[in-house]
Write a protein that holds these residues in place. Structure first.
Motif, PDB file in Angstrom:
ATOM      1  N   PRO A 298     -18.725 -27.502  -4.908  1.00 60.63           N
ATOM      2  CA  PRO A 298     -19.785 -26.813  -5.645  1.00 60.63           C
ATOM      3  C   PRO A 298     -19.255 -25.881  -6.736  1.00 60.63           C
ATOM      4  CG  PRO A 298     -20.289 -26.830  -3.319  1.00 60.63           C
ATOM      5  CD  PRO A 298     -18.900 -27.379  -3.452  1.00 60.63           C
ATOM      6  N   ILE A 299     -18.074 -25.311  -6.525  1.00 63.73           N
ATOM      7  CA  ILE A 299     -17.502 -24.436  -7.555  1.00 63.73           C
ATOM      8  C   ILE A 299     -17.129 -25.254  -8.783  1.00 63.73           C
ATOM      9  CG2 ILE A 299     -15.542 -22.934  -8.103  1.00 63.73           C
ATOM     10  CD1 ILE A 299     -15.595 -21.983  -5.213  1.00 63.73           C
ATOM     11  N   MET A 317     -19.902 -15.965  -3.393  1.00 64.05           N
ATOM     12  CA  MET A 317     -21.243 -16.238  -2.865  1.00 64.05           C
ATOM     13  C   MET A 317     -21.334 -17.674  -2.358  1.00 64.05           C
ATOM     14  SD  MET A 317     -24.869 -16.404  -4.909  1.00 64.05           S
ATOM     15  CE  MET A 317     -24.247 -17.786  -5.873  1.00 64.05           C
ATOM     16  N   ILE A 318     -20.834 -18.625  -3.148  1.00 56.68           N
ATOM     17  CA  ILE A 318     -20.882 -20.036  -2.765  1.00 56.68           C
ATOM     18  C   ILE A 318     -20.062 -20.270  -1.506  1.00 56.68           C
ATOM     19  CG2 ILE A 318     -20.217 -22.364  -3.461  1.00 56.68           C
ATOM     20  CD1 ILE A 318     -20.858 -21.518  -6.357  1.00 56.68           C
ATOM     21  N   GLU A 319     -18.849 -19.727  -1.462  1.00 62.07           N
ATOM     22  CA  GLU A 319     -17.985 -19.902  -0.300  1.00 62.07           C
ATOM     23  C   GLU A 319     -18.615 -19.308   0.954  1.00 62.07           C
ATOM     24  OE1 GLU A 319     -14.374 -18.099  -1.521  1.00 62.07           O
ATOM     25  OE2 GLU A 319     -13.765 -19.749  -2.837  1.00 62.07           O
ATOM     26  N   ASN A 333     -24.731 -28.588  -3.970  1.00 63.95           N
ATOM     27  CA  ASN A 333     -24.722 -28.883  -5.402  1.00 63.95           C
ATOM     28  C   ASN A 333     -26.139 -29.031  -5.952  1.00 63.95           C
ATOM     29  OD1 ASN A 333     -21.959 -28.830  -5.917  1.00 63.95           O
ATOM     30  ND2 ASN A 333     -21.671 -30.932  -5.236  1.00 63.95           N
ATOM     31  N   ILE A 334     -27.011 -29.742  -5.223  1.00 63.65           N
ATOM     32  CA  ILE A 334     -28.406 -29.879  -5.657  1.00 63.65           C
ATOM     33  C   ILE A 334     -29.110 -28.533  -5.628  1.00 63.65           C
ATOM     34  CG2 ILE A 334     -30.649 -30.846  -5.006  1.00 63.65           C
ATOM     35  CD1 ILE A 334     -28.915 -32.867  -6.385  1.00 63.65           C
ATOM     36  N   LEU A 335     -28.805 -27.729  -4.600  1.00 64.00           N
ATOM     37  CA  LEU A 335     -29.421 -26.399  -4.495  1.00 64.00           C
ATOM     38  C   LEU A 335     -29.081 -25.552  -5.721  1.00 64.00           C
ATOM     39  CD1 LEU A 335     -29.406 -24.174  -1.299  1.00 64.00           C
ATOM     40  CD2 LEU A 335     -29.069 -23.188  -3.542  1.00 64.00           C
ATOM     41  N   LEU A 336     -27.805 -25.518  -6.089  1.00 64.60           N
ATOM     42  CA  LEU A 336     -27.383 -24.707  -7.238  1.00 64.60           C
ATOM     43  C   LEU A 336     -28.003 -25.217  -8.532  1.00 64.60           C
ATOM     44  CD1 LEU A 336     -23.585 -24.276  -6.352  1.00 64.60           C
ATOM     45  CD2 LEU A 336     -25.359 -22.519  -6.229  1.00 64.60           C
ATOM     46  N   LEU A 347     -28.332 -17.221 -11.188  1.00 63.76           N
ATOM     47  CA  LEU A 347     -28.062 -17.519  -9.782  1.00 63.76           C
ATOM     48  C   LEU A 347     -28.329 -16.278  -8.926  1.00 63.76           C
ATOM     49  CD1 LEU A 347     -24.757 -19.637 -10.030  1.00 63.76           C
ATOM     50  CD2 LEU A 347     -27.041 -20.478  -9.458  1.00 63.76           C
ATOM     51  N   PRO A 348     -29.591 -15.936  -8.698  1.00 60.42           N
ATOM     52  CA  PRO A 348     -29.897 -14.784  -7.840  1.00 60.42           C
ATOM     53  C   PRO A 348     -29.491 -15.057  -6.397  1.00 60.42           C
ATOM     54  CG  PRO A 348     -31.897 -15.982  -8.448  1.00 60.42           C
ATOM     55  CD  PRO A 348     -30.802 -16.585  -9.243  1.00 60.42           C
ATOM     56  N   GLN A 349     -28.610 -14.223  -5.866  1.00 58.78           N
ATOM     57  CA  GLN A 349     -28.004 -14.492  -4.569  1.00 58.78           C
ATOM     58  C   GLN A 349     -29.024 -14.542  -3.437  1.00 58.78           C
ATOM     59  OE1 GLN A 349     -24.499 -12.231  -3.727  1.00 58.78           O
ATOM     60  NE2 GLN A 349     -24.421 -12.797  -1.572  1.00 58.78           N
ATOM     61  N   SER A 350     -29.947 -13.575  -3.383  1.00 60.11           N
ATOM     62  CA  SER A 350     -30.910 -13.546  -2.283  1.00 60.11           C
ATOM     63  C   SER A 350     -31.793 -14.793  -2.290  1.00 60.11           C
ATOM     64  CB  SER A 350     -31.780 -12.289  -2.391  1.00 60.11           C
ATOM     65  OG  SER A 350     -32.447 -12.249  -3.648  1.00 60.11           O
ATOM     66  N   TYR A 351     -32.156 -15.266  -3.490  1.00 64.23           N
ATOM     67  CA  TYR A 351     -32.981 -16.464  -3.619  1.00 64.23           C
ATOM     68  C   TYR A 351     -32.224 -17.691  -3.127  1.00 64.23           C
ATOM     69  CZ  TYR A 351     -35.955 -19.980  -5.925  1.00 64.23           C
ATOM     70  OH  TYR A 351     -36.772 -21.049  -6.195  1.00 64.23           O
ATOM     71  N   ILE A 352     -30.946 -17.805  -3.511  1.00 61.11           N
ATOM     72  CA  ILE A 352     -30.117 -18.946  -3.097  1.00 61.11           C
ATOM     73  C   ILE A 352     -29.910 -18.929  -1.587  1.00 61.11           C
ATOM     74  CG2 ILE A 352     -27.802 -19.952  -3.260  1.00 61.11           C
ATOM     75  CD1 ILE A 352     -27.713 -18.990  -6.147  1.00 61.11           C
ATOM     76  N   GLU A 353     -29.654 -17.741  -1.029  1.00 58.67           N
ATOM     77  CA  GLU A 353     -29.443 -17.645   0.420  1.00 58.67           C
ATOM     78  C   GLU A 353     -30.702 -18.032   1.189  1.00 58.67           C
ATOM     79  OE1 GLU A 353     -28.159 -13.620   0.828  1.00 58.67           O
ATOM     80  OE2 GLU A 353     -26.027 -14.125   0.610  1.00 58.67           O
TER      81      GLU A 353
END
Length: 435
Positions: A298-299, A317-319, A333-336, A347-353
């Motif tokens: 993903p990185i 964050m990704i790791e 990858n699709i999520l990002l 890339l808002p972290q709380s939203y991604i989590e």
């Protein structure tokens, strides 16, 4: 049933070995193996060996360290690992638990010069790769200088003359000796005897009164190597063996190698085989896209997708999400990509989590599953927005306006067309360069 689901950064590994590296083994790797499998593969071999500084077994670490320090994605690391395994420099073992996949990377001693230049596969491949002049130069480098002692008389003393009769040592001296480092001859390129039809060969040789006992373990291993190297069928191998018999009806290893080489060169206009990688089967563009997402870090995907190097904060964050949620590469990858396209490339972290936690509960296992789920979510979101706009417009319009205007049919967007546009947008952001 648990199974290998592709190498992931959170997967853990230990490194072990069956030998102690020396200046000689480093020279062999540098001069004899780099021409065969390339500098990158040997660099991975030597990189893994540095984990053994404290002994013959390393501490357990994750594959994040490989990605971060070697600056390569794990699919490429695997390809280099496969080359090491194929040439006989490495063995890999794996077990799967509920938490992660665990690997053991065992580094195998390179073949010593005398065995290397007598090995029918390694010596031929090296000769074809570097040419006759360089081949002889490399061979001379590993030859010991010999001094002619003809005319001299040996005057060396033996052990008993100096130290007397040795005493019987106590049994405790040998306790635990089975685990000591041993000097063993490397197996060279691993070739299984099952790759050759020995039953057919034995049946053919029986017609010439050649028994199974004459096909010793060493002869069988050599036959398997030669058959693979020169693509020799049992019928042709029979003629080669018969030409290699000595006067006492044993099979000469040297004659067997020479006759097999002569057979191949006669069939191929004097040429010798070269070491090449197996060709990969072509795949369709759509399959390539999903498979690429499933195997790409993903990185690395984020760097290519956004055309810029991800920040340290984004990488961490990704790791962290990958390690905590155990999402496959393709799903992450699709999520990002989905978040980037729906959040103005942020890339808002709380939203991604939050999404990652939800997708883990849904047990999405591949990029294709995640992609179709994202399309469904986006379609539902647009449907809700359309209904909300219609309702707001209806509530805010005064009665006297609606009475004066000619009633018109409400315009609703074509959801299928919106879905198609989003699909194209996602795919256009992630295309693999084609040669």
């Amino acid at each position: 049933m648990q199974y290998f689901s592709g190498l992931r950064p959170a997967d853990r590994f230990v490194v072990t070995t069956n030998y102690v590296a020396t200046h000689l083994t480093d020279e062999i790797l540098k001069r004899l193996y780099i021409p065969l499998i390339g500098l990158e593969s040997i660099a991975v071999y030597q990189y893994l060996s540095q984990f053994l500084e404290k002994g013959q077994v390393s501490d357990e670490v994750t594959h994040y360290i490989v990605m971060n320090e070697l600056k390569m994605n794990l699919s490429h690391f695997e390809q280099l690992r496969f080359r090491l395994e194929g040439i006989g420099l490495m063995k890999s073992f794996m077990k799967v638990t509920d938490e992660a996949q665990h690997f053991v990377y065992k580094l195998i001693s390179p073949v010593m010069p005398d065995q290397f230049f007598n090995d029918p596969m390694l010596s031929v491949y090296l000769f074809q790769t570097v040419g006759k002049e360089r081949f002889n130069q490399l061979k001379r480098h590993f030859c010991t200088e010999r001094f002619d002692v003809t005319g001299y008389k040996e005057i060396s003393k033996n052990y008993i003359d100096i130290y007397g009769t040795p005493k019987t040592p106590p049994a405790a001296v040998y306790d635990g000796n089975d685990h000591l480092i041993k000097t063993r001859a490397s197996l060279g390129i691993p070739v299984h005897q099952q790759t050759f039809d020995f039953e057919m060969l034995e049946m053919l040789l029986a017609q010439n009164m050649i028994t199974k006992d004459q096909l010793t373990k060493e002869v069988r291993e050599l036959i398997a190597q030669l058959a693979l190297l020169y693509d020799i069928a049992p019928t042709d191998m029979r003629r080669i063996i018969l030409k290699s018999l000595t006067s006492n009806q044993t099979i000469s290893h040297e004659d067997l190698r020479r006759n097999a080489r002569d057979f191949y060169q006669f069939e191929h206009a004097g040429n010798l085989p070269a070491l090449t990688l197996a060709a990969e089967e072509p795949v369709t563009n759509e399959k390539t896209w999903f498979e690429m997402l499933d195997t790409t870090s993903p990185i690395e995907m984020l760097a290519s997708f956004s055309q810029s190097e991800p920040t340290v904060k984004q990488k961490r964050m990704i790791e962290s999400i990958l390690e905590r949620e155990k999402l496959p590469f393709g799903v992450m990858n699709i999520l990002l990509q989905y978040v980037l396209l729906t959040s103005e490339m942020k890339l808002p972290q709380s939203y991604i989590e939050e999404i990652a936690s939800n997708w883990k509960k849904l047990k999405l296992s591949s990029s294709e599953e995640a992609y179709h789920h994202a399309m469904k979510v986006e379609q539902n979101r647009k449907t809700r927005q359309t209904k909300q706009r219609e309702k707001a417009s209806y509530e805010k319009t005064p009665d006297w306006v609606s009475q004066q205007e000619t009633p018109q049919q409400t315009q609703t967007p074509d959801l299928e067309e919106e879905k198609r546009k989003l699909e194209e947008e996602l795919k256009n952001f992630w295309k693999e360069d084609e040669a």
